[in-house]
Motif scaffolding. Structure first.
Motif, PDB file in Angstrom:
ATOM      1  N   PRO A   1       0.819  -1.222   0.000  1.00  0.00           N
ATOM      2  CA  PRO A   1       0.000   0.000   0.000  1.00  0.00           C
ATOM      3  C   PRO A   1       0.853   1.273   0.000  1.00  0.00           C
ATOM      4  O   PRO A   1       0.510   2.242  -0.685  1.00  0.00           O
ATOM      5  CB  PRO A   1      -0.815  -0.124   1.296  1.00  0.00           C
ATOM      6  N   ARG A   2       1.925   1.285   0.759  1.00  0.00           N
ATOM      7  CA  ARG A   2       2.806   2.462   0.783  1.00  0.00           C
ATOM      8  C   ARG A   2       3.458   2.675  -0.579  1.00  0.00           C
ATOM      9  O   ARG A   2       3.535   3.807  -1.070  1.00  0.00           O
ATOM     10  CB  ARG A   2       3.879   2.294   1.857  1.00  0.00           C
ATOM     11  N   LEU A   3       3.903   1.597  -1.201  1.00  0.00           N
ATOM     12  CA  LEU A   3       4.552   1.703  -2.508  1.00  0.00           C
ATOM     13  C   LEU A   3       3.565   2.201  -3.561  1.00  0.00           C
ATOM     14  O   LEU A   3       3.909   3.046  -4.396  1.00  0.00           O
ATOM     15  CB  LEU A   3       5.123   0.336  -2.922  1.00  0.00           C
ATOM     16  N   HIS A   4       2.343   1.693  -3.508  1.00  0.00           N
ATOM     17  CA  HIS A   4       1.325   2.158  -4.462  1.00  0.00           C
ATOM     18  C   HIS A   4       1.010   3.632  -4.205  1.00  0.00           C
ATOM     19  O   HIS A   4       0.810   4.405  -5.148  1.00  0.00           O
ATOM     20  CB  HIS A   4       0.064   1.307  -4.347  1.00  0.00           C
ATOM     21  N   GLY A   5       0.970   4.025  -2.941  1.00  0.00           N
ATOM     22  CA  GLY A   5       0.698   5.424  -2.618  1.00  0.00           C
ATOM     23  C   GLY A   5       1.759   6.346  -3.189  1.00  0.00           C
ATOM     24  O   GLY A   5       1.446   7.422  -3.708  1.00  0.00           O
ATOM     25  N   ILE A   6       3.020   5.943  -3.093  1.00  0.00           N
ATOM     26  CA  ILE A   6       4.104   6.740  -3.665  1.00  0.00           C
ATOM     27  C   ILE A   6       3.954   6.827  -5.177  1.00  0.00           C
ATOM     28  O   ILE A   6       4.004   7.916  -5.764  1.00  0.00           O
ATOM     29  CB  ILE A   6       5.472   6.126  -3.303  1.00  0.00           C
ATOM     30  N   ALA A   7       3.756   5.675  -5.818  1.00  0.00           N
ATOM     31  CA  ALA A   7       3.685   5.637  -7.283  1.00  0.00           C
ATOM     32  C   ALA A   7       2.472   6.395  -7.805  1.00  0.00           C
ATOM     33  O   ALA A   7       2.553   7.098  -8.816  1.00  0.00           O
ATOM     34  CB  ALA A   7       3.663   4.188  -7.764  1.00  0.00           C
ATOM     35  N   TYR A   8       1.331   6.276  -7.120  1.00  0.00           N
ATOM     36  CA  TYR A   8       0.136   6.987  -7.583  1.00  0.00           C
ATOM     37  C   TYR A   8       0.317   8.495  -7.462  1.00  0.00           C
ATOM     38  O   TYR A   8      -0.047   9.258  -8.362  1.00  0.00           O
ATOM     39  CB  TYR A   8      -1.094   6.544  -6.799  1.00  0.00           C
ATOM     40  N   ARG A   9       0.870   8.956  -6.361  1.00  0.00           N
ATOM     41  CA  ARG A   9       1.088  10.393  -6.198  1.00  0.00           C
ATOM     42  C   ARG A   9       2.124  10.916  -7.186  1.00  0.00           C
ATOM     43  O   ARG A   9       2.083  12.088  -7.578  1.00  0.00           O
ATOM     44  CB  ARG A   9       1.510  10.702  -4.761  1.00  0.00           C
ATOM     45  N   MET A  10       3.032  10.069  -7.594  1.00  0.00           N
ATOM     46  CA  MET A  10       4.011  10.467  -8.606  1.00  0.00           C
ATOM     47  C   MET A  10       3.390  10.544  -9.992  1.00  0.00           C
ATOM     48  O   MET A  10       3.702  11.451 -10.773  1.00  0.00           O
ATOM     49  CB  MET A  10       5.164   9.454  -8.633  1.00  0.00           C
ATOM     50  N   LEU A  11       2.492   9.626 -10.309  1.00  0.00           N
ATOM     51  CA  LEU A  11       2.024   9.477 -11.685  1.00  0.00           C
ATOM     52  C   LEU A  11       0.592   9.935 -11.922  1.00  0.00           C
ATOM     53  O   LEU A  11       0.213  10.206 -13.059  1.00  0.00           O
ATOM     54  CB  LEU A  11       2.154   8.002 -12.108  1.00  0.00           C
ATOM     55  N   GLY A  12      -0.217  10.000 -10.863  1.00  0.00           N
ATOM     56  CA  GLY A  12      -1.614  10.386 -11.040  1.00  0.00           C
ATOM     57  C   GLY A  12      -2.421   9.364 -11.793  1.00  0.00           C
ATOM     58  O   GLY A  12      -3.488   9.679 -12.323  1.00  0.00           O
ATOM     59  N   SER A  13      -1.952   8.149 -11.845  1.00  0.00           N
ATOM     60  CA  SER A  13      -2.628   7.073 -12.568  1.00  0.00           C
ATOM     61  C   SER A  13      -2.496   5.786 -11.769  1.00  0.00           C
ATOM     62  O   SER A  13      -1.376   5.337 -11.503  1.00  0.00           O
ATOM     63  CB  SER A  13      -2.007   6.882 -13.958  1.00  0.00           C
ATOM     64  N   SER A  14      -3.635   5.200 -11.411  1.00  0.00           N
ATOM     65  CA  SER A  14      -3.593   3.962 -10.654  1.00  0.00           C
ATOM     66  C   SER A  14      -3.025   2.819 -11.493  1.00  0.00           C
ATOM     67  O   SER A  14      -2.273   1.980 -10.997  1.00  0.00           O
ATOM     68  CB  SER A  14      -4.996   3.604 -10.163  1.00  0.00           C
TER      69      SER A  14
ATOM     70  N   GLN B   1       4.453  -3.484  -9.597  1.00  0.00           N
ATOM     71  CA  GLN B   1       4.747  -4.827 -10.105  1.00  0.00           C
ATOM     72  C   GLN B   1       6.215  -4.940 -10.510  1.00  0.00           C
ATOM     73  O   GLN B   1       6.867  -5.956 -10.251  1.00  0.00           O
ATOM     74  CB  GLN B   1       3.849  -5.150 -11.299  1.00  0.00           C
ATOM     75  N   ASP B   2       6.748  -3.881 -11.140  1.00  0.00           N
ATOM     76  CA  ASP B   2       8.174  -3.885 -11.489  1.00  0.00           C
ATOM     77  C   ASP B   2       9.032  -3.935 -10.230  1.00  0.00           C
ATOM     78  O   ASP B   2      10.064  -4.625 -10.194  1.00  0.00           O
ATOM     79  CB  ASP B   2       8.530  -2.639 -12.296  1.00  0.00           C
ATOM     80  N   ALA B   3       8.614  -3.224  -9.199  1.00  0.00           N
ATOM     81  CA  ALA B   3       9.356  -3.247  -7.930  1.00  0.00           C
ATOM     82  C   ALA B   3       9.321  -4.647  -7.331  1.00  0.00           C
ATOM     83  O   ALA B   3      10.324  -5.127  -6.779  1.00  0.00           O
ATOM     84  CB  ALA B   3       8.762  -2.229  -6.958  1.00  0.00           C
ATOM     85  N   TRP B   4       8.175  -5.313  -7.442  1.00  0.00           N
ATOM     86  CA  TRP B   4       8.047  -6.673  -6.936  1.00  0.00           C
ATOM     87  C   TRP B   4       9.020  -7.618  -7.656  1.00  0.00           C
ATOM     88  O   TRP B   4       9.687  -8.446  -7.029  1.00  0.00           O
ATOM     89  CB  TRP B   4       6.614  -7.163  -7.099  1.00  0.00           C
TER      90      TRP B   4
ATOM     91  N   LEU C   1      12.730  -0.924  -0.880  1.00  0.00           N
ATOM     92  CA  LEU C   1      11.572  -0.942  -1.766  1.00  0.00           C
ATOM     93  C   LEU C   1      11.093   0.469  -2.101  1.00  0.00           C
ATOM     94  O   LEU C   1      10.676   0.738  -3.232  1.00  0.00           O
ATOM     95  CB  LEU C   1      10.440  -1.752  -1.129  1.00  0.00           C
ATOM     96  N   VAL C   2      11.140   1.364  -1.139  1.00  0.00           N
ATOM     97  CA  VAL C   2      10.748   2.751  -1.407  1.00  0.00           C
ATOM     98  C   VAL C   2      11.697   3.375  -2.427  1.00  0.00           C
ATOM     99  O   VAL C   2      11.264   4.080  -3.348  1.00  0.00           O
ATOM    100  CB  VAL C   2      10.736   3.570  -0.103  1.00  0.00           C
ATOM    101  N   THR C   3      12.996   3.110  -2.271  1.00  0.00           N
ATOM    102  CA  THR C   3      13.981   3.650  -3.213  1.00  0.00           C
ATOM    103  C   THR C   3      13.739   3.134  -4.621  1.00  0.00           C
ATOM    104  O   THR C   3      13.707   3.905  -5.591  1.00  0.00           O
ATOM    105  CB  THR C   3      15.405   3.283  -2.763  1.00  0.00           C
ATOM    106  N   ILE C   4      13.545   1.821  -4.765  1.00  0.00           N
ATOM    107  CA  ILE C   4      13.316   1.229  -6.081  1.00  0.00           C
ATOM    108  C   ILE C   4      12.032   1.766  -6.695  1.00  0.00           C
ATOM    109  O   ILE C   4      11.979   2.134  -7.878  1.00  0.00           O
ATOM    110  CB  ILE C   4      13.270  -0.309  -5.984  1.00  0.00           C
ATOM    111  N   THR C   5      10.968   1.824  -5.896  1.00  0.00           N
ATOM    112  CA  THR C   5       9.688   2.305  -6.408  1.00  0.00           C
ATOM    113  C   THR C   5       9.787   3.758  -6.853  1.00  0.00           C
ATOM    114  O   THR C   5       9.253   4.136  -7.903  1.00  0.00           O
ATOM    115  CB  THR C   5       8.598   2.153  -5.328  1.00  0.00           C
ATOM    116  N   THR C   6      10.470   4.571  -6.068  1.00  0.00           N
ATOM    117  CA  THR C   6      10.619   5.989  -6.412  1.00  0.00           C
ATOM    118  C   THR C   6      11.404   6.154  -7.704  1.00  0.00           C
ATOM    119  O   THR C   6      11.027   6.940  -8.588  1.00  0.00           O
ATOM    120  CB  THR C   6      11.318   6.744  -5.274  1.00  0.00           C
ATOM    121  N   ARG C   7      12.485   5.405  -7.852  1.00  0.00           N
ATOM    122  CA  ARG C   7      13.285   5.503  -9.074  1.00  0.00           C
ATOM    123  C   ARG C   7      12.496   5.039 -10.296  1.00  0.00           C
ATOM    124  O   ARG C   7      12.563   5.658 -11.367  1.00  0.00           O
ATOM    125  CB  ARG C   7      14.568   4.684  -8.922  1.00  0.00           C
TER     126      ARG C   7
END
Length: 302
Positions: A14-27, A35-38, A56-62
Protein backbone atom coordinates in the motif's frame (compact mmCIF):
# COMPACT_ATOMS: atom_id res chain seq x y z
CA UNK A 1 11.53 -16.40 -2.20
CA UNK A 2 10.33 -17.34 1.27
CA UNK A 3 7.09 -16.49 3.03
CA UNK A 4 8.73 -13.78 5.13
CA UNK A 5 9.99 -11.97 2.03
CA UNK A 6 6.58 -12.22 0.39
CA UNK A 7 4.83 -11.00 3.53
CA UNK A 8 7.21 -8.05 3.73
CA UNK A 9 6.30 -6.94 0.23
CA UNK A 10 2.58 -7.42 0.83
CA UNK A 11 2.80 -5.33 4.00
CA UNK A 12 4.58 -2.50 2.20
CA UNK A 13 2.59 -2.68 -1.03
CA UNK A 14 0.00 0.00 0.00
CA UNK A 15 2.81 2.46 0.78
CA UNK A 16 4.55 1.70 -2.51
CA UNK A 17 1.33 2.16 -4.46
CA UNK A 18 0.70 5.42 -2.62
CA UNK A 19 4.10 6.74 -3.66
CA UNK A 20 3.69 5.64 -7.28
CA UNK A 21 0.14 6.99 -7.58
CA UNK A 22 1.09 10.39 -6.20
CA UNK A 23 4.01 10.47 -8.61
CA UNK A 24 2.02 9.48 -11.68
CA UNK A 25 -1.61 10.39 -11.04
CA UNK A 26 -2.63 7.07 -12.57
CA UNK A 27 -3.59 3.96 -10.65
CA UNK A 28 -2.89 1.73 -13.65
CA UNK A 29 0.62 3.10 -14.08
CA UNK A 30 1.19 2.97 -10.33
CA UNK A 31 0.30 -0.71 -10.28
CA UNK A 32 2.75 -1.36 -13.11
CA UNK A 33 5.49 0.40 -11.17
CA UNK A 34 4.71 -1.63 -8.04
CA UNK A 35 4.75 -4.83 -10.10
CA UNK A 36 8.17 -3.88 -11.49
CA UNK A 37 9.36 -3.25 -7.93
CA UNK A 38 8.05 -6.67 -6.94
CA UNK A 39 10.00 -8.36 -9.74
CA UNK A 40 13.20 -6.65 -8.65
CA UNK A 41 12.50 -7.55 -5.03
CA UNK A 42 11.83 -11.16 -6.03
CA UNK A 43 15.09 -11.41 -7.99
CA UNK A 44 17.34 -9.66 -5.49
CA UNK A 45 19.32 -11.03 -2.58
CA UNK A 46 18.12 -9.86 0.81
CA UNK A 47 20.95 -11.07 3.01
CA UNK A 48 22.42 -8.21 5.00
CA UNK A 49 19.72 -5.78 3.94
CA UNK A 50 19.36 -3.11 6.63
CA UNK A 51 15.82 -2.05 5.74
CA UNK A 52 13.45 -3.75 3.34
CA UNK A 53 11.19 -0.72 3.43
CA UNK A 54 13.96 1.70 2.48
CA UNK A 55 15.07 -0.61 -0.34
CA UNK A 56 11.57 -0.94 -1.77
CA UNK A 57 10.75 2.75 -1.41
CA UNK A 58 13.98 3.65 -3.21
CA UNK A 59 13.32 1.23 -6.08
CA UNK A 60 9.69 2.30 -6.41
CA UNK A 61 10.62 5.99 -6.41
CA UNK A 62 13.28 5.50 -9.07
CA UNK A 63 10.93 3.48 -11.25
CA UNK A 64 8.23 6.12 -10.84
CA UNK A 65 10.66 8.90 -11.81
CA UNK A 66 11.57 7.04 -15.00
CA UNK A 67 7.92 6.37 -15.79
CA UNK A 68 6.97 9.99 -15.16
CA UNK A 69 9.69 11.26 -17.51
CA UNK A 70 8.12 9.23 -20.30
CA UNK A 71 4.61 10.20 -19.26
CA UNK A 72 5.42 13.92 -19.34
CA UNK A 73 6.41 13.64 -23.00
CA UNK A 74 3.10 11.91 -23.76
CA UNK A 75 1.10 14.44 -21.75
CA UNK A 76 2.54 17.28 -23.81
CA UNK A 77 0.52 15.86 -26.72
CA UNK A 78 -2.58 15.04 -24.65
CA UNK A 79 -5.82 16.34 -26.15
CA UNK A 80 -7.19 19.04 -23.85
CA UNK A 81 -6.42 19.27 -20.14
CA UNK A 82 -4.80 16.30 -18.41
CA UNK A 83 -6.27 15.44 -15.00
CA UNK A 84 -5.34 12.54 -12.70
CA UNK A 85 -7.26 9.29 -12.69
CA UNK A 86 -9.72 9.58 -9.78
CA UNK A 87 -9.79 6.99 -7.02
CA UNK A 88 -12.72 6.07 -4.83
CA UNK A 89 -11.99 5.44 -1.15
CA UNK A 90 -12.13 1.65 -1.57
CA UNK A 91 -9.24 1.90 -4.04
CA UNK A 92 -7.02 3.83 -1.63
CA UNK A 93 -5.06 2.63 1.33
CA UNK A 94 -4.66 2.14 4.19
CA UNK A 95 -8.29 3.05 4.94
CA UNK A 96 -10.90 5.66 3.97
CA UNK A 97 -10.66 7.20 7.43
CA UNK A 98 -6.91 7.61 7.25
CA UNK A 99 -7.10 8.99 3.73
CA UNK A 100 -9.72 11.55 4.72
CA UNK A 101 -7.34 12.78 7.41
CA UNK A 102 -4.66 13.35 4.78
CA UNK A 103 -6.95 14.33 1.90
CA UNK A 104 -4.72 17.20 0.78
CA UNK A 105 -1.95 14.71 0.00
CA UNK A 106 -3.94 12.92 -2.69
CA UNK A 107 -6.64 15.38 -3.78
CA UNK A 108 -7.14 15.91 -7.51
CA UNK A 109 -6.26 19.58 -7.10
CA UNK A 110 -2.98 18.72 -5.37
CA UNK A 111 -2.00 16.02 -7.88
CA UNK A 112 -2.76 18.40 -10.74
CA UNK A 113 -0.56 21.04 -9.12
CA UNK A 114 2.29 18.54 -8.76
CA UNK A 115 2.37 18.22 -12.56
CA UNK A 116 4.29 21.52 -12.57
CA UNK A 117 7.28 19.91 -10.89
CA UNK A 118 10.03 17.95 -12.59
CA UNK A 119 9.98 14.19 -11.89
CA UNK A 120 12.90 14.41 -9.43
CA UNK A 121 11.47 17.45 -7.66
CA UNK A 122 8.09 15.75 -7.39
CA UNK A 123 9.68 12.63 -5.90
CA UNK A 124 11.77 14.60 -3.40
CA UNK A 125 8.83 16.77 -2.36
CA UNK A 126 6.49 13.80 -1.88
CA UNK A 127 9.00 11.70 0.04
CA UNK A 128 9.86 14.54 2.40
CA UNK A 129 6.57 16.45 2.78
CA UNK A 130 4.00 13.66 2.41
CA UNK A 131 5.75 10.46 3.47
CA UNK A 132 8.00 12.05 6.14
CA UNK A 133 11.19 10.53 4.80
CA UNK A 134 14.41 11.99 6.17
CA UNK A 135 16.84 13.61 3.77
CA UNK A 136 19.11 10.58 3.88
CA UNK A 137 16.31 8.45 2.43
CA UNK A 138 15.50 11.10 -0.18
CA UNK A 139 19.15 11.29 -1.17
CA UNK A 140 19.35 7.49 -1.48
CA UNK A 141 16.26 7.36 -3.70
CA UNK A 142 17.38 10.18 -5.97
CA UNK A 143 21.09 9.34 -6.02
CA UNK A 144 22.01 12.86 -4.92
CA UNK A 145 23.57 14.47 -1.88
CA UNK A 146 21.42 15.44 1.09
CA UNK A 147 22.33 19.07 0.50
CA UNK A 148 21.12 18.90 -3.09
CA UNK A 149 17.88 17.24 -1.98
CA UNK A 150 17.25 19.97 0.58
CA UNK A 151 17.54 22.53 -2.19
CA UNK A 152 15.23 20.55 -4.47
CA UNK A 153 12.55 20.28 -1.77
CA UNK A 154 12.92 23.96 -0.84
CA UNK A 155 12.44 25.06 -4.46
CA UNK A 156 9.48 22.71 -4.93
CA UNK A 157 7.77 24.06 -1.81
CA UNK A 158 8.31 27.62 -2.97
CA UNK A 159 6.95 26.76 -6.42
CA UNK A 160 3.77 25.25 -4.98
CA UNK A 161 3.24 27.45 -1.93
CA UNK A 162 1.24 30.26 -3.51
CA UNK A 163 -1.08 27.95 -5.42
CA UNK A 164 -1.96 25.26 -2.89
CA UNK A 165 -5.56 25.50 -1.61
CA UNK A 166 -5.67 27.58 1.56
CA UNK A 167 -9.18 26.81 2.78
CA UNK A 168 -9.53 24.26 5.56
CA UNK A 169 -13.14 23.08 5.33
CA UNK A 170 -14.73 20.64 7.79
CA UNK A 171 -15.81 17.45 6.03
CA UNK A 172 -19.38 17.93 7.24
CA UNK A 173 -19.58 21.37 5.59
CA UNK A 174 -18.11 20.01 2.37
CA UNK A 175 -20.64 17.18 2.39
CA UNK A 176 -23.62 19.49 2.94
CA UNK A 177 -22.51 21.76 0.12
CA UNK A 178 -22.03 18.91 -2.34
CA UNK A 179 -25.33 17.28 -1.46
CA UNK A 180 -27.07 20.59 -2.09
CA UNK A 181 -25.26 20.98 -5.40
CA UNK A 182 -26.05 17.41 -6.49
CA UNK A 183 -29.72 17.85 -5.61
CA UNK A 184 -29.95 21.14 -7.53
CA UNK A 185 -28.17 19.63 -10.53
CA UNK A 186 -30.48 16.61 -10.56
CA UNK A 187 -33.54 18.87 -10.39
CA UNK A 188 -32.25 21.40 -12.91
CA UNK A 189 -32.46 24.29 -10.45
CA UNK A 190 -30.34 26.89 -12.22
CA UNK A 191 -30.58 29.65 -9.59
CA UNK A 192 -29.65 27.29 -6.74
CA UNK A 193 -26.70 25.97 -8.72
CA UNK A 194 -25.47 29.48 -9.45
CA UNK A 195 -25.78 30.52 -5.81
CA UNK A 196 -23.69 27.54 -4.70
CA UNK A 197 -20.83 28.59 -6.98
CA UNK A 198 -18.32 31.36 -6.35
CA UNK A 199 -18.67 34.19 -8.84
CA UNK A 200 -15.26 33.36 -10.33
CA UNK A 201 -15.58 29.57 -9.99
CA UNK A 202 -13.66 27.43 -12.48
CA UNK A 203 -14.53 24.12 -14.10
CA UNK A 204 -11.58 22.15 -15.46
CA UNK A 205 -12.47 19.11 -17.56
CA UNK A 206 -10.62 16.12 -19.02
CA UNK A 207 -12.16 14.25 -21.92
CA UNK A 208 -8.90 12.84 -23.27
CA UNK A 209 -10.02 13.54 -26.83
CA UNK A 210 -12.51 10.68 -26.45
CA UNK A 211 -15.52 12.66 -25.24
CA UNK A 212 -16.19 16.41 -25.50
CA UNK A 213 -14.59 18.59 -22.86
CA UNK A 214 -13.29 22.12 -22.49
CA UNK A 215 -9.76 22.81 -23.68
CA UNK A 216 -9.47 25.70 -21.23
CA UNK A 217 -11.16 26.23 -17.86
CA UNK A 218 -14.79 27.33 -17.92
CA UNK A 219 -14.97 30.39 -15.64
CA UNK A 220 -17.94 31.98 -13.91
CA UNK A 221 -20.86 30.87 -11.76
CA UNK A 222 -23.44 31.51 -14.49
CA UNK A 223 -21.60 29.60 -17.22
CA UNK A 224 -20.98 26.57 -14.99
CA UNK A 225 -24.57 26.56 -13.70
CA UNK A 226 -25.80 26.73 -17.31
CA UNK A 227 -23.70 23.69 -18.17
CA UNK A 228 -25.24 21.58 -15.40
CA UNK A 229 -28.71 22.93 -16.22
CA UNK A 230 -28.24 21.98 -19.88
CA UNK A 231 -27.32 18.43 -18.91
CA UNK A 232 -30.54 18.16 -16.92
CA UNK A 233 -32.58 19.57 -19.79
CA UNK A 234 -31.03 17.12 -22.22
CA UNK A 235 -31.19 13.92 -20.18
CA UNK A 236 -33.89 14.61 -17.57
CA UNK A 237 -34.42 11.86 -15.02
CA UNK A 238 -31.74 9.71 -16.67
CA UNK A 239 -29.14 11.89 -14.89
CA UNK A 240 -28.22 10.77 -11.39
CA UNK A 241 -25.57 12.04 -8.96
CA UNK A 242 -23.96 10.00 -6.20
CA UNK A 243 -21.88 11.46 -3.38
CA UNK A 244 -18.70 9.42 -2.81
CA UNK A 245 -15.17 9.88 -1.49
CA UNK A 246 -12.84 10.68 -4.39
CA UNK A 247 -9.15 11.05 -3.64
CA UNK A 248 -9.82 11.55 0.05
CA UNK A 249 -12.51 14.20 -0.33
CA UNK A 250 -16.23 14.24 -0.93
CA UNK A 251 -16.99 14.29 -4.64
CA UNK A 252 -19.71 13.38 -7.10
CA UNK A 253 -20.17 10.64 -9.64
CA UNK A 254 -22.58 11.50 -12.44
CA UNK A 255 -24.45 8.69 -14.15
CA UNK A 256 -26.54 8.92 -17.29
CA UNK A 257 -28.60 5.79 -17.37
CA UNK A 258 -26.24 2.97 -16.42
CA UNK A 259 -23.18 4.82 -17.72
CA UNK A 260 -20.67 6.52 -15.43
CA UNK A 261 -20.26 9.78 -17.34
CA UNK A 262 -18.10 11.87 -14.97
CA UNK A 263 -16.24 11.92 -11.67
CA UNK A 264 -16.30 15.41 -10.17
CA UNK A 265 -13.91 16.70 -7.51
CA UNK A 266 -14.40 20.03 -5.73
CA UNK A 267 -12.49 22.76 -3.96
CA UNK A 268 -14.68 24.91 -1.69
CA UNK A 269 -14.44 27.51 1.04
CA UNK A 270 -17.26 25.78 2.95
CA UNK A 271 -19.93 28.10 1.55
CA UNK A 272 -19.30 28.21 -2.19
CA UNK A 273 -17.67 25.95 -4.76
CA UNK A 274 -14.42 27.45 -6.03
CA UNK A 275 -13.11 24.84 -8.46
CA UNK A 276 -14.54 21.74 -10.12
CA UNK A 277 -12.26 19.10 -11.65
CA UNK A 278 -14.42 17.00 -13.95
CA UNK A 279 -12.98 13.73 -15.21
CA UNK A 280 -14.89 12.50 -18.29
CA UNK A 281 -12.21 10.43 -20.01
CA UNK A 282 -13.78 6.93 -20.11
CA UNK A 283 -10.36 5.30 -19.82
CA UNK A 284 -9.79 7.05 -16.49
CA UNK A 285 -13.29 6.21 -15.24
CA UNK A 286 -13.05 2.52 -16.10
CA UNK A 287 -11.82 1.31 -12.69
CA UNK A 288 -14.55 3.09 -10.77
CA UNK A 289 -17.19 1.92 -13.24
CA UNK A 290 -15.98 -1.67 -13.00
CA UNK A 291 -16.01 -1.54 -9.19
CA UNK A 292 -19.62 -0.36 -9.31
CA UNK A 293 -20.68 -2.75 -12.06
CA UNK A 294 -21.51 0.14 -14.39
CA UNK A 295 -20.73 1.02 -17.96
CA UNK A 296 -18.34 3.68 -19.16
CA UNK A 297 -17.87 5.13 -22.60
CA UNK A 298 -20.17 7.05 -24.95
CA UNK A 299 -23.20 8.44 -23.14
CA UNK A 300 -26.50 7.10 -24.46
CA UNK A 301 -28.55 9.62 -26.39
CA UNK A 302 -31.73 10.92 -24.73
Amino acid sequence: MNDTTLDTFRRLRPRLHGIAYRMLGSSAEAEEVVQDAWLRWHESAHDGLDSAEAWLVTITTRLAIDRLRSAKVQREHYVGTWLPEPLMSEAMSPSPEDMLERADDVSVAFLTLLERLSPEARAAFLMREVFDADYGEVAEALGKSESACRQIVHRAKAQLQDERPRHVVPREAQLRLLRGFADAAARGQFTVLKNLLAEDAQLIGDGGGIVPSFGVPLVGDRRIAQLFYATHRRFGDAVRYEVVVLNGRWGLLRFIGNTLEAAQSFETDGERILTLHVQRNPDKLARIAAALGRDTGPVPKP
